[in-house]
Write an enzyme that holds these catalytic residues in place. Sequence first.
Site, mmCIF file in Angstrom:
data_model
loop_
_atom_site.group_PDB
_atom_site.id
_atom_site.type_symbol
_atom_site.label_atom_id
_atom_site.label_comp_id
_atom_site.label_asym_id
_atom_site.label_seq_id
_atom_site.Cartn_x
_atom_site.Cartn_y
_atom_site.Cartn_z
ATOM 1 C CB CYS A 107 3.080 0.325 5.039
ATOM 2 S SG CYS A 107 3.475 -1.209 5.906
ATOM 3 C CB CYS B 158 0.559 -2.125 6.125
ATOM 4 S SG CYS B 158 1.708 -1.470 7.323
#
Length: 128
Positions: free
Chosen positions: A57, A54
């Site tokens: 993230c 991600c």
Amino acid sequence: MGGNLSNMEHGHTSAKSLSSHILTFHSTAKWKAYFDASKETNKLMVIEFTAAWCGPCKYMDPIIQDFAAKYIKVDFIKIDVDELMSISQEFQVQAMPTFILMKKGKVVDKVVGAKKEELEKLIEKHQN
């Protein structure tokens, strides 16, 4: 005394020291035990649901480390959705990153996405 001060200053600059404020769980059993114990305290818990793949993230990683160093009375938890899928399903996580703020085992707020300012406002609001 000067020796202690320089050790403290050094500790705050190392990335390892900052990340030690963030707990990462790799087993559902350990998470459950920790979560059950957290229900007994009034401490704010910020759970970050994340994934290795991600991008947003990864963007939030240094920010969360800064928050963990700044808000020392708050527990920061990192849960990988691919590793602990049952926990992310339990919290109905649909997108990454998702930040769930909890107190005494109850969800008090939630931020979906890499929203640094919104997350910080909510940490400030719920930390006491």
